[in-house]
Design a protein around this motif. Structure first.
Motif, PDB file in Angstrom:
ATOM      1  N   ILE A  80       0.843  -1.209   0.000  1.00  0.00           N
ATOM      2  CA  ILE A  80       0.000   0.000   0.000  1.00  0.00           C
ATOM      3  C   ILE A  80       0.877   1.258   0.000  1.00  0.00           C
ATOM      4  O   ILE A  80       0.613   2.226  -0.716  1.00  0.00           O
ATOM      5  CB  ILE A  80      -0.971  -0.015   1.201  1.00  0.00           C
ATOM      6  CG1 ILE A  80      -2.047  -1.077   0.960  1.00  0.00           C
ATOM      7  CG2 ILE A  80      -1.603   1.354   1.432  1.00  0.00           C
ATOM      8  CD1 ILE A  80      -2.984  -1.309   2.123  1.00  0.00           C
ATOM      9  N   CYS A  81       1.931   1.233   0.781  1.00  0.00           N
ATOM     10  CA  CYS A  81       2.804   2.406   0.869  1.00  0.00           C
ATOM     11  C   CYS A  81       3.399   2.741  -0.500  1.00  0.00           C
ATOM     12  O   CYS A  81       3.402   3.903  -0.918  1.00  0.00           O
ATOM     13  CB  CYS A  81       3.904   2.201   1.906  1.00  0.00           C
ATOM     14  SG  CYS A  81       4.842   0.682   1.665  1.00  0.00           S
ATOM     15  N   ALA A  82       3.822   1.696  -1.229  1.00  0.00           N
ATOM     16  CA  ALA A  82       4.418   1.912  -2.551  1.00  0.00           C
ATOM     17  C   ALA A  82       3.385   2.500  -3.496  1.00  0.00           C
ATOM     18  O   ALA A  82       3.675   3.401  -4.287  1.00  0.00           O
ATOM     19  CB  ALA A  82       4.956   0.586  -3.091  1.00  0.00           C
ATOM     20  N   HIS A  83       2.145   2.017  -3.365  1.00  0.00           N
ATOM     21  CA  HIS A  83       1.065   2.494  -4.220  1.00  0.00           C
ATOM     22  C   HIS A  83       0.735   3.956  -3.928  1.00  0.00           C
ATOM     23  O   HIS A  83       0.435   4.740  -4.839  1.00  0.00           O
ATOM     24  CB  HIS A  83      -0.165   1.613  -3.987  1.00  0.00           C
ATOM     25  CG  HIS A  83      -1.321   1.963  -4.871  1.00  0.00           C
ATOM     26  ND1 HIS A  83      -1.386   1.570  -6.183  1.00  0.00           N
ATOM     27  CD2 HIS A  83      -2.444   2.692  -4.627  1.00  0.00           C
ATOM     28  CE1 HIS A  83      -2.510   2.036  -6.716  1.00  0.00           C
ATOM     29  NE2 HIS A  83      -3.167   2.723  -5.786  1.00  0.00           N
ATOM     30  N   GLU A  84       0.787   4.337  -2.657  1.00  0.00           N
ATOM     31  CA  GLU A  84       0.373   5.681  -2.263  1.00  0.00           C
ATOM     32  C   GLU A  84       1.483   6.722  -2.396  1.00  0.00           C
ATOM     33  O   GLU A  84       1.201   7.920  -2.480  1.00  0.00           O
ATOM     34  CB  GLU A  84      -0.134   5.675  -0.806  1.00  0.00           C
ATOM     35  CG  GLU A  84      -1.401   4.881  -0.583  1.00  0.00           C
ATOM     36  CD  GLU A  84      -2.615   5.468  -1.315  1.00  0.00           C
ATOM     37  OE1 GLU A  84      -2.609   6.691  -1.617  1.00  0.00           O
ATOM     38  OE2 GLU A  84      -3.549   4.697  -1.603  1.00  0.00           O
ATOM     39  N   CYS A  85       2.719   6.330  -2.398  1.00  0.00           N
ATOM     40  CA  CYS A  85       3.820   7.298  -2.414  1.00  0.00           C
ATOM     41  C   CYS A  85       3.729   8.204  -3.640  1.00  0.00           C
ATOM     42  O   CYS A  85       3.734   7.737  -4.772  1.00  0.00           O
ATOM     43  CB  CYS A  85       5.169   6.560  -2.420  1.00  0.00           C
ATOM     44  SG  CYS A  85       6.553   7.703  -2.671  1.00  0.00           S
ATOM     45  N   PRO A  86       3.622   9.513  -3.444  1.00  0.00           N
ATOM     46  CA  PRO A  86       3.417  10.422  -4.578  1.00  0.00           C
ATOM     47  C   PRO A  86       4.670  10.551  -5.450  1.00  0.00           C
ATOM     48  O   PRO A  86       4.591  11.043  -6.578  1.00  0.00           O
ATOM     49  CB  PRO A  86       3.066  11.749  -3.909  1.00  0.00           C
ATOM     50  CG  PRO A  86       3.653  11.681  -2.549  1.00  0.00           C
ATOM     51  CD  PRO A  86       3.635  10.226  -2.154  1.00  0.00           C
ATOM     52  N   LYS A  87       5.788  10.137  -4.939  1.00  0.00           N
ATOM     53  CA  LYS A  87       7.046  10.298  -5.691  1.00  0.00           C
ATOM     54  C   LYS A  87       7.583   8.962  -6.217  1.00  0.00           C
ATOM     55  O   LYS A  87       8.716   8.902  -6.694  1.00  0.00           O
ATOM     56  CB  LYS A  87       8.102  10.945  -4.769  1.00  0.00           C
ATOM     57  CG  LYS A  87       7.800  12.395  -4.453  1.00  0.00           C
ATOM     58  CD  LYS A  87       8.000  13.254  -5.699  1.00  0.00           C
ATOM     59  CE  LYS A  87       7.285  14.595  -5.547  1.00  0.00           C
ATOM     60  NZ  LYS A  87       7.251  15.340  -6.830  1.00  0.00           N
ATOM     61  N   ASP A  88       6.790   7.916  -6.122  1.00  0.00           N
ATOM     62  CA  ASP A  88       7.243   6.573  -6.517  1.00  0.00           C
ATOM     63  C   ASP A  88       8.616   6.251  -5.926  1.00  0.00           C
ATOM     64  O   ASP A  88       9.488   5.694  -6.602  1.00  0.00           O
ATOM     65  CB  ASP A  88       7.288   6.432  -8.056  1.00  0.00           C
ATOM     66  CG  ASP A  88       5.882   6.413  -8.647  1.00  0.00           C
ATOM     67  OD1 ASP A  88       4.962   5.935  -7.938  1.00  0.00           O
ATOM     68  OD2 ASP A  88       5.694   6.901  -9.777  1.00  0.00           O
ATOM     69  N   ALA A  89       8.783   6.639  -4.673  1.00  0.00           N
ATOM     70  CA  ALA A  89      10.073   6.423  -4.023  1.00  0.00           C
ATOM     71  C   ALA A  89      10.181   5.030  -3.421  1.00  0.00           C
ATOM     72  O   ALA A  89      11.255   4.636  -2.970  1.00  0.00           O
ATOM     73  CB  ALA A  89      10.275   7.480  -2.937  1.00  0.00           C
ATOM     74  N   ILE A  90       9.051   4.295  -3.380  1.00  0.00           N
ATOM     75  CA  ILE A  90       9.071   2.993  -2.716  1.00  0.00           C
ATOM     76  C   ILE A  90       8.946   1.891  -3.764  1.00  0.00           C
ATOM     77  O   ILE A  90       8.048   1.921  -4.600  1.00  0.00           O
ATOM     78  CB  ILE A  90       7.928   2.875  -1.689  1.00  0.00           C
ATOM     79  CG1 ILE A  90       8.003   4.048  -0.691  1.00  0.00           C
ATOM     80  CG2 ILE A  90       7.974   1.526  -0.959  1.00  0.00           C
ATOM     81  CD1 ILE A  90       6.865   4.115   0.296  1.00  0.00           C
TER      82      ILE A  90
END
Ligand code: SF4
Ligand code: SF4
Lengths: 97, 181, 392
Positions: A80-90
């Protein structure tokens, strides 16, 4: 969840099956069945904290520099965190073995 | 134990009459029950309410099948409903009617003792409304003495407050004008 | 001083809840319970009762809200009937195993279909196994007294279980009759403030209602069962204390003219009053007939029941509920299992009567006694009989 350390008889089970010790969910290592884990690219991260907000297991903690660091004891690898990260940092990377 | 069945139309206050008599009897130290015909009510449809009064504790939850007293609030009801059904041999039917005893017996085929009063006329004159539930209690008192007038007046005061005076006047007039035959 | 008044039973119950100083009343109106909650909402609106009246959107919400308010430590009351009670059902189990004290008056009513708003015990028998303490009132006075008693027992730290007080819909709820309304001072003496064993308190956080994995579920349910069994002692104790203060005595099983009886009728709820009159009538005619009235239905007072039966050889048990496809009604089944294989136990005959508002008259009780006597001589083919049913 009733603590599995606390497997007891009916005479000793807590009243009403209540959990009397606050925050005992911390005892459950929800990270032990993860198949992939998030890796944060600090170059891209803007410390917005969206990963921290959205993580259903509250696996993120902020470090002294302000970055959000995942605690793999509790990360279940949902992405979920990767999906939500606005900068595609994950990036989600497979766990080995 | 005396059992009463009140016939009225939904909205005419038959249940209130039953309540007033029961609470008055209880205030006199007697035992009493008052209850409606259980179920949904429609305004204007024929409905019944029931009273039991006794010197001893009342130990029954049966409906009233064989009343000692039947009281009918609306002059048109005896045409629609068998008001005297199940009444005891020495029972009395109290009617709101302008008819004479002979006319009542002939038209409605009621053989029981009768107490009659034109309660609609009295209610219109005393209350300004054709609501006869409290007026008819005057006829009930005259015909049966099921409860004392003082206790009933007290119950009226509790229930109606400022409006009690008019209702008492209507009741008093009905008491005086009731004919027993 | 208590005062004797002529009052509708529903209103008297609401007054009793007020005297008990209930703090939270989540409720949803349903016939024939309506007058109880209507009057309570008036009392709160008129500031006669310092409570939170929560006009919820359904019975499910009402019971959920009750759980929350009890868990937070508030004295909690609600009331329901029939389909409304059924809508609460899943939450009833939650309230009881979580040991949340609260009082619910159930104005007993038949279950639709066909649509019926009238009285029988179908609605409560469906909830028999919810793990709530369940008592039955026979008249308005008992409805008031059992409501006060229910708060006392439910909140007793040795009990901590929710209680349903059953009153027959319409037959009790809508009747005006003489009732002694107790004095506030006496009620306060009988009913100390609610001090729960545990409550939801942000200063001392705990978790209520966690998952029970297979390794603990059985233990949790057995703990609840044991708490119910232990509760009987405190139910009786509270009735004794009630008698000391208010002078009226209650027993889990009430006996009426059981001395040397050949046949005992067994009833629950308001038909018991008519049954007493029936017993008087039959005794006057020289018949040795008595009556046992079950006041405490859960936990079932088996010992007291057996003692009350004494040497009587025939029981005529009346159920006000017909569970299709079952061996017999729930009260009949309970008593049959109570006496199973006990030497010298009575013959038990099960009858179903008074469904959906049908009157159970003195004549019906006489019919039941006659049938029970006949069955004792010649075993009936069926395990129960429906009284007064038409075939054509
Ligand atoms: S959501 Fe992405 S950008 Fe925001 S703090 Fe987390 S990793 Fe950094
Ligand atoms: S993968 Fe899921 S559990 Fe793990 S840190 Fe991200 S949101 Fe939390």
């Amino acid at each position: 969840m009733a603590n599995s350390d606390a497997i007891v008889g009916w005479k000793t089970i807590t009243f009403g099956c209540h959990i009397l010790e606050p925050g005992n969910a911390a005892n459950f290592r929800t990270g032990d069945w993860r198949s992939q884990r998030p890796v944060v690219d600090k170059e891209k991260c803007i410390k917005c904290g969206m990963c921290w907000v959205f993580c259903p297991d509250m696996a993120y903690n902020q470090d002294e520099e302000g970055y959000f660091v995942v605690d793999l004891e509790y990360c279940k690898g949902c992405g979920i965190c990767a999906h939500e990260c606005p900068k595609d940092a994950i990036t989600m990377v497979p766990e080995e073995g | 134990m005396k059992e009463v069945r009140i016939h009225g139309r939904g909205g005419q206050g038959g249940v209130t009459s039953a309540e007033l008599v029961a609470t008055a009897a209880i205030a006199e130290g007697k035992y009493a029950q008052a209850f409606p015909s259980f179920g949904p009510e429609r305004r204007g449809a024929p409905v019944a309410a029931f009273i039991r009064v006794s010197d001893k504790q009342i130990r029954t939850r049966e409906k009233v099948y064989h009343p000692d007293i039947v009281m009918v609030l609306d002059p048109s009801l005896p045409r629609l409903v068998k008001v005297a059904e199940g009444i005891k041999d020495d029972g009395i039917v109290i009617l709101n009617t302008e008819l004479t005893a002979d006319q009542v017996r002939e038209t409605f085929g009621i053989n029981s003792r009768l107490a009659m009063v034109d309660a609609t006329k009295i209610a219109l004159e005393e209350l300004g409304l054709p609501i006869t539930n409290t007026t008819m209690l005057g006829a009930l008192l005259k015909a049966t003495g099921i409860v004392g007038k003082d206790a009933l007046f007290e119950a009226l005061e509790k229930r109606f407050g400022r409006l009690a005076e008019k209702n008492k006047a209507a009741l008093e007039r009905a008491y005086n004008e009731t004919v027993i035959a | 001083m208590s005062k004797r008044v002529g009052i509708e039973v529903s209103i008297a119950i609401a007054e009793a809840v007020g005297l008990a100083r209930a703090e939270v009343i989540p409720a949803y109106p349903i016939t024939p319970q309506t007058h109880i909650v209507e009057h309570l909402s008036e009392m709160v609106a008129n500031a006669e009762l310092d409570a939170e009246f929560v006009p919820v959107e359904s019975e499910h919400a009402a019971m959920s809200c009750c759980c929350g308010s009890s868990a937070a430590g508030a004295r909690t009351f609600t009331s329901s009937s029939a389909q409304g009670l059924s809508l609460m059902s899943e939450v009833l189990y939650i309230a009881s195993t979580m040991r949340l004290p609260m009082v619910m008056v159930v104005a007993n009513r038949a279950m639709s279909a066909p649509i019926s708003i009238w009285n029988d015990h179908q609605d409560i028998m469906i909830q028999r196994d919810t793990g709530w303490i369940q008592t039955f009132a026979e008249n308005g006075q008992e409805a008031v007294d059992l409501t006060l008693h229910a708060f006392r027992v439910s909140e007793d730290r040795n009990v901590s279980l929710p209680i349903m007080v059953n009153i027959d819909g319409f037959t009790l709820s809508h009747v005006i009759e003489p009732i002694e309304l107790p004095d506030q001072e006496d009620v306060d003496r009988f009913l100390p403030p609610f001090k729960p064993r545990y409550k939801l308190d942000p200063r001392r956080p705990i978790t209520m209602g966690p998952v029970g994995i297979p390794e603990v579920y059985t233990e949790a349910k057995v703990a609840h069962d044991m708490a119910m069994k232990k509760a009987k002692r405190y139910i009786l104790k509270a009735w004794n204390e009630f008698e000391e203060i208010f002078g009226r005595k209650y027993n889990p099983i009430e006996s009426y003219r059981t001395e040397d009886a050949e046949v005992l009728l067994v009833t629950m709820g308001s038909i018991s009053e008519t049954a007493m009159t029936a017993v008087d009538t039959m005794r006057d005619a020289g018949q040795k007939v008595g009556l046992l009235r079950i006041r405490l239905w859960r936990p079932f007072p088996g010992q007291e029941f057996r003692r009350a039966v004494g040497k009587t050889k025939i029981l005529a048990v009346i159920d006000r509920c017909l569970p299709p496809g079952a061996l017999c009604g729930p009260v009949g089944a309970e008593l049959r299992s109570l006496f199973y294989k006990i030497p010298g136990s009575p013959k038990i005959f099960s009858f179903v009567a008074g469904l959906g508002g049908r009157d159970v008259t003195v004549e019906r009780f006489e019919e039941i006694v006659d049938k029970a006597r006949a069955f004792a001589k010649k075993r009936p083919r069926e395990l129960y009989e429906v009284i007064g049913v038409r075939e054509k």
